[in-house]
Design an enzyme around this catalytic site. Structure first.
Site, mmCIF file in Angstrom:
data_model
loop_
_atom_site.group_PDB
_atom_site.id
_atom_site.type_symbol
_atom_site.label_atom_id
_atom_site.label_comp_id
_atom_site.label_asym_id
_atom_site.label_seq_id
_atom_site.Cartn_x
_atom_site.Cartn_y
_atom_site.Cartn_z
ATOM 1 N N CYS A 74 0.760 -1.221 -0.138
ATOM 2 C CA CYS A 74 0.038 0.052 -0.047
ATOM 3 C C CYS A 74 0.880 1.127 0.050
ATOM 4 O O CYS A 74 1.637 1.619 1.014
ATOM 5 C CB CYS A 74 -0.695 -0.155 1.330
ATOM 6 S SG CYS A 74 -1.308 1.474 2.229
ATOM 7 N N CYS A 77 0.837 3.543 3.122
ATOM 8 C CA CYS A 77 1.466 3.051 4.167
ATOM 9 C C CYS A 77 2.831 3.222 3.927
ATOM 10 O O CYS A 77 3.480 3.591 5.026
ATOM 11 C CB CYS A 77 1.295 1.523 4.247
ATOM 12 S SG CYS A 77 -0.216 1.077 4.484
#
Ligand SMILES: [Zn+2]
Length: 151
Positions: A74, A77
């Site tokens: 991600c 992230c």
């Protein structure tokens, strides 16, 4: 990348102090108010936690824990990771910052009903006291920590 110093907020007056790594274990004092910075060197960097040690490292930790659920897949992230580094360092390790990779630790992610990453949960005495979902700025993380620690 190894740091040669950390910028630590004084817990008493809030002044930012740059502390060289070699001084971290010598109970450094705040340059402004001369009170101890109360650095916990073991938590100056985030710790990686998983299904096997979440209970011990987060729920049964003494002191508050900022637990960040993330996935290497991600992009948001990955943007969060340096902010976690800054948070761990900025509080001088007084807040433990834990990182949980949800791909590798599905049981913990499921236990806390993590539906999307990044999700950051602030724990105090084993209880989830604040939940932050989605993209966060360093200011937002700071605000949430201060709201919970200094009500
Ligand atoms: Zn101070």
């Amino acid at each position: 990348m190894e740091r040669d110093s950390f910028v630590v907020h004084c817990p008493y007056c809030g002044r930012r102090n740059r502390v060289p790594v070699r001084k971290l274990r010598e109970n450094p004092l705040c340059g402004n108010c001369r009170k101890p910075l109360d650095i916990r060197p073991e938590f100056l960097k985030p710790v990686d936690v998983g299904d096997a040690d979440f209970s011990r490292e987060v729920l049964h930790s003494s002191g508050p824990v900022l637990a960040a659920f993330w996935s290497p897949r991600c992009p948001y992230c990955r943007q969060l990771l340096p902010l976690l580094d800054e948070t761990a360092a900025g509080y001088g390790g007084r807040i433990k910052v834990a990182r949980i990779d949800t791909d590798r630790n599905p049981a913990t992610a499921s236990l806390f009903s993590i539906e999307g990453v990044p999700t950051v949960i602030l724990f105090r005495e084993g209880r989830a006291v604040k939940r932050m979902v989605g993209v966060l700025s360093l200011d937002e993380i700071d605000r949430n920590i201060k709201a919970v620690l200094n009500p």
